[in-house]
Scaffold this motif. Structure first.
Motif, short mmCIF file in Angstrom:
data_model
loop_
_atom_site.label_atom_id
_atom_site.label_comp_id
_atom_site.label_asym_id
_atom_site.label_seq_id
_atom_site.Cartn_x
_atom_site.Cartn_y
_atom_site.Cartn_z
N VAL A 126 0.85 -1.19 0.00
CA VAL A 126 0.00 0.00 0.00
C VAL A 126 0.88 1.24 0.00
O VAL A 126 2.04 1.21 0.43
N VAL A 127 0.33 2.36 -0.48
CA VAL A 127 1.11 3.58 -0.63
C VAL A 127 1.19 4.29 0.72
O VAL A 127 0.16 4.60 1.33
N SER A 128 2.43 4.55 1.14
CA SER A 128 2.67 5.14 2.45
C SER A 128 3.42 6.44 2.31
O SER A 128 4.37 6.54 1.52
N HIS A 129 3.01 7.44 3.09
CA HIS A 129 3.75 8.70 3.10
C HIS A 129 5.07 8.49 3.81
O HIS A 129 5.16 7.70 4.75
N ASN A 130 6.14 9.22 3.35
CA ASN A 130 7.46 8.89 3.87
C ASN A 130 7.82 9.64 5.15
O ASN A 130 8.97 9.88 5.41
N CYS A 131 6.82 9.98 5.99
CA CYS A 131 7.19 10.76 7.17
C CYS A 131 6.33 10.41 8.38
O CYS A 131 5.82 11.29 9.04
N TYR A 132 6.16 9.13 8.69
CA TYR A 132 5.28 8.81 9.81
C TYR A 132 5.92 9.07 11.15
O TYR A 132 5.24 9.16 12.17
N ALA A 133 7.24 9.23 11.24
CA ALA A 133 7.88 9.42 12.53
C ALA A 133 8.22 10.86 12.82
O ALA A 133 8.25 11.28 13.96
N ARG A 134 8.47 11.66 11.79
CA ARG A 134 9.06 12.98 11.99
C ARG A 134 8.22 13.92 12.84
O ARG A 134 8.78 14.64 13.67
N PRO A 135 6.88 13.99 12.72
CA PRO A 135 6.15 15.01 13.46
C PRO A 135 6.28 14.90 14.98
O PRO A 135 6.27 15.91 15.66
N SER A 136 6.35 13.71 15.55
CA SER A 136 6.34 13.64 17.01
C SER A 136 7.23 12.52 17.54
O SER A 136 6.93 11.89 18.53
N HIS A 137 8.32 12.25 16.88
CA HIS A 137 9.17 11.16 17.33
C HIS A 137 9.98 11.55 18.57
O HIS A 137 10.27 12.71 18.77
N ALA A 138 10.39 10.55 19.31
CA ALA A 138 11.15 10.80 20.53
C ALA A 138 12.63 10.59 20.30
O ALA A 138 13.45 11.34 20.81
N TYR A 139 12.98 9.58 19.54
CA TYR A 139 14.38 9.34 19.23
C TYR A 139 14.53 9.19 17.73
O TYR A 139 13.93 8.31 17.14
N LEU A 140 15.34 10.03 17.12
CA LEU A 140 15.56 9.99 15.67
C LEU A 140 16.98 9.53 15.43
O LEU A 140 17.92 10.20 15.81
N GLU A 141 17.15 8.38 14.77
CA GLU A 141 18.48 7.82 14.58
C GLU A 141 18.74 7.56 13.10
O GLU A 141 17.94 6.93 12.41
N LEU A 142 19.83 8.06 12.62
CA LEU A 142 20.20 7.80 11.23
C LEU A 142 20.86 6.44 11.12
O LEU A 142 21.16 5.79 12.12
N SER A 143 21.10 6.01 9.89
CA SER A 143 21.74 4.72 9.66
C SER A 143 23.11 4.69 10.32
O SER A 143 23.79 5.72 10.41
N PRO A 144 23.57 3.51 10.76
CA PRO A 144 24.86 3.41 11.44
C PRO A 144 26.02 3.51 10.47
O PRO A 144 25.86 3.54 9.27
N GLY A 145 27.23 3.53 11.03
CA GLY A 145 28.43 3.54 10.20
C GLY A 145 28.88 4.94 9.86
O GLY A 145 28.49 5.93 10.48
N LEU A 146 29.73 5.04 8.86
CA LEU A 146 30.38 6.31 8.55
C LEU A 146 29.41 7.37 8.07
O LEU A 146 29.64 8.56 8.29
N ASP A 147 28.30 7.00 7.40
CA ASP A 147 27.34 8.01 6.98
C ASP A 147 26.80 8.78 8.18
O ASP A 147 26.57 9.98 8.11
N PHE A 148 26.56 8.07 9.28
CA PHE A 148 26.04 8.70 10.49
C PHE A 148 27.01 9.76 11.02
O PHE A 148 26.60 10.77 11.58
N GLU A 149 28.30 9.52 10.82
CA GLU A 149 29.32 10.40 11.36
C GLU A 149 29.70 11.53 10.41
O GLU A 149 30.21 12.56 10.84
#
Length: 707
Positions: free
Chosen positions: A423-446
């Motif tokens: 099903v078609v999902s909007h790409n921002c279900y966490a951003r409006p009220s998330h508590a912990y926002l974590e990017l992908s691990p590894g060198l990209d995160f840094e």
């Protein structure tokens, strides 16, 4: 003027120019030049306009309900800074679990063209996870979707949230049992690439498009000989490589060569071959028709014959052949998976009639075919341009809370949506009220960081809302709000200025000495009981700290920070995190004693967690730096997590369970009493921050009328 020192350059410092008007900010992170990295990583920072800035949290393990993260990603490089089994439709027609999708992956999204939304290929621009209360959305066809309350799905009436209100947000368009989601419904699982699947694939592809022959010929000497030949020539190298691999698993080696060069109107044709008697005989044995085909064999056969003789264009799957036996096996295998199909014989003059087998049922059945049988050729699985419409029964049956928070993943894509579980999902279900926002691990995160340059503007607007109810805000709950790029962007400074203006309480956790820059704001607020600062210190061992937190301030420099905060009257504490059993847990008391002596009044600890991607990152780090301890450390971690790498349950995820976790807890309590932390020093508990002084901030650009 004290120069800010830099390394790995021809010059050793930023010497001020004669005409320079910019005042450079002195900064010392406590490391000597000899302790610097041999090769500094290059960091890129993207300035972004965030949609919201205050995140809400329901977790009982966390001592705050609101947080602000000025940045995404963190330069400090700490190895421990970080389900998602929802299937995402990838651009090659395959599926991948949402947790495994990565930045830069190509997936399917949608775009409106005329009357319809159509499927288009889209790239992943960001990928992260959050911990939020989870809801289950159940559809008529049995599809289940687990998402946060702020996730949005495309319905026949437009985008709708999972729930109607969250964290005080006004009622909004949300899912009800009268809605139908848009898409094809749940994706099918792919057949296991078992030995039967491989045999079926070889049978379908080689019988459909290969040359397999033994024929007599006369030698120059006049004697008769027998030539043996296997050859497979294809334009699409994916199927050729898969065939070559499957044959090699049966100890049959083939040689790759260019069969026909590219020419006008003709694609390059690659081929593999084997010209040995034994090889040809073994291939004949591999592609024999089975007496009782398994489902795996049938899936492999359909994949092979589709790669050889199939096509997909204008929304139609066709497989054609002139061999009636091959066609009858196609029909038999389709029936095994309950595919709907039609057989269309096409008579031809002067040649054998050709039969087309057409899979019917629209995109839903076509995707089921691709996922169940998994053909190798990517271009034959392209659904770009097809309309987002389906006869699937995707009416909403129920939306129910699961009664717990879960780690949920999200993407940002070029089209601002993606296809999740069909099903078609909007790409921002966490951003409006998330508590912990974590990017992908590894060198990209840094090294690939994002700065929310409009954070202060959003915060001012949020605090000005008539219905806003103040509660302490945790700044930098996810990534360090005082990481090195703050020296340039000063976003944290702007946030603190607004909180000071409206006398709003807040807390901070940092491992950076840069917090001292803002003592002119923190000290006056501390007198009004509006701020607490925690400094994160995992160990006083400089060697270990350099490996764990390579670009954060040294442990001794962080002790100086505690001392300077306390001297300025700012209530401060120490966060012993992450506590790694078998590595730095033995220094727990040492850190608490030194922090107390430096002026810390409070203390807390967090046992190292290894959720999802972090477990592989940490194991890789252990193998590199402490190979002799790696097995022991992971063994204790699992003992504290119920035999797993991670235990996500509330109440235990921060401190662990079992004998080792209980021992850590007792040691921590005894040390706090001994060193006068957490209320033991003066016989009283540190006071809670004062929310009664809050007043809405002035409009941007206006001076306050009273203080």
């Amino acid at each position: 003027m004290k120069h800010e020192t830099t390394y790995l350059r021809g010059a050793r410092s930023f010497v001020a120019g004669r005409f320079e008007t910019l005042a450079r900010e002195p900064f010392d992170d406590g490391w000597t030049p000899e302790e610097r990295d041999a090769a500094e990583l290059q960091t890129s920072v993207t300035e972004e306009r965030a949609r919201s800035i205050i995140s809400r949290n329901d977790s009982p393990d966390i001592g705050f309900s609101q947080s602000i993260n000025p940045y995404r990603g963190c330069e400090h490089g700490c190895v421990y800074c970080m389900s998602g089994d929802t299937l995402i439709l990838m651009a090659d027609g395959s599926t991948k679990a949402l947790a495994e999708v990565r930045l830069g992956d190509e997936i399917y999204g949608t775009r409106r063209e005329g009357w319809y939304r159509r499927y288009v290929k889209s790239r992943v621009l960001a990928h992260w996870s959050v911990i939020k209360p989870a809801y289950r959305v159940t559809l008529e066809d049995g599809t289940e979707l687990v998402a946060g309350p702020d996730h949005r799905f495309l319905t026949e009436r437009g985008w709708k949230f999972v729930t109607g209100a969250e964290q005080g947000v006004a009622r909004r368009p949300h899912l009800t049992t009268g809605n139908k989601l848009m898409g094809v419904g749940a994706f099918s699982s792919t057949a296991e690439k078992s030995e039967d699947y491989r045999l079926g694939y070889l049978c379908g592809l080689i019988r459909g498009d290969g040359l397999l022959a033994s024929y007599p010929y006369r030698l120059r000497s006049g004697r008769n000989g027998t030539a043996h030949q296997f050859r497979l020539a294809l334009c699409d190298v994916e199927a050729l490589l898969r065939t070559q691999h499957y044959l090699s698993l049966g100890q049959i080696e083939t040689r790759h060569f260019v069969f026909k060069a590219a020419a006008a109107g003709r694609r390059l044709l690659h081929a593999i071959r084997n010209s040995t008697r034994l090889g040809v005989e073994e291939i004949r044995a591999l592609i024999e028709w089975p007496t009782a085909p398994s489902c795996d064999w049938a899936a492999g056969y359909l994949a092979g014959i589709f790669d050889a003789e199939g096509s997909y264009s204008d929304g139609v799957i066709r497989i054609c052949n002139t061999d009636r036996e091959i066609v009858s096996w196609i029909v038999r295998c389709l029936e095994m998976f309950n595919f709907r199909f039609m057989v269309e014989p096409i008579p031809r003059q002067n040649s054998k009639p050709i039969e087309y087998v057409r899979v019917v049922g629209g995109l839903r059945e076509h995707l089921r075919f691709f996922h169940v049988v998994d053909p190798a050729i990517v271009r034959k699985r392209d659904i770009s341009g097809q309309a987002v419409k389906s006869e699937a029964h995707l009416g909403v049956v129920s939306v129910e809370p699961l009664g717990k928070a879960m780690r949920l993943y999200d993407l940002t894509t070029e089209t601002e949506d993606f296809i999740a579980n069909g099903v078609v999902s909007h790409n921002c279900y966490a951003r409006p009220s998330h508590a912990y926002l974590e990017l992908s691990p590894g060198l990209d995160f840094e090294t690939k960081l994002f700065a929310k340059t409009n954070a202060a503007e959003l915060l001012r607007a949020e605090l000005s809302k008539p219905g806003y109810v103040p509660s302490p805000i945790a700044i930098g709950a996810n990534t360090d709000c005082y990481q090195p790029i703050e020296r340039k962007f000063r976003i944290t400074r702007q946030i603190v200025e607004i909180l000071a203006e409206c006398e709003h309480p807040f807390t901070m956790v940092t491992k950076s000495a840069l917090v001292e820059r803002d003592l002119d704001l923190l000290a006056p607020m501390a007198k009004k009981n509006l701020v607490k600062v925690f400094v994160s210190i995992a160990s006083l061992d400089r060697t270990l700290a350099r490996k764990l937190e390579p670009r954060a301030a040294s442990p001794q420099r962080r002790m100086d920070v505690l001392r300077n905060l306390a001297q300025a009257g700012v209530p401060c504490g120490v966060m012993v995190a992450a506590l790694i059993p078998g590595l730095n847990d033995k220094t727990l008391e040492e850190v608490l004693e030194a922090a107390s002596a430096a002026g810390a009044a409070e203390a807390a600890y967090v046992i190292m967690r290894l959720p999802n991607e972090l477990k592989e990152l940490f194991k890789e780090w252990l193998a590199a730096h402490y190979p002799e301890r790696a097995g022991h450390v992971i063994s204790i971690v699992r003992q504290m997590r119920g035999g797993r790498d991670n235990d996500p349950r509330f109440g235990s995820r921060m401190t662990g369970t079992g004998a080792f976790a209980e021992l850590i807890e007792k040691r921590f309590d005894i040390a706090c009493r001994r060193f006068g932390l957490n209320g033991h020093r003066a016989g009283r508990k540190p006071p809670s921050l004062d929310c009664s002084r809050f007043r809405p901030p002035c409009a941007a650009g206006q001076m306050p009328l009273f203080r």
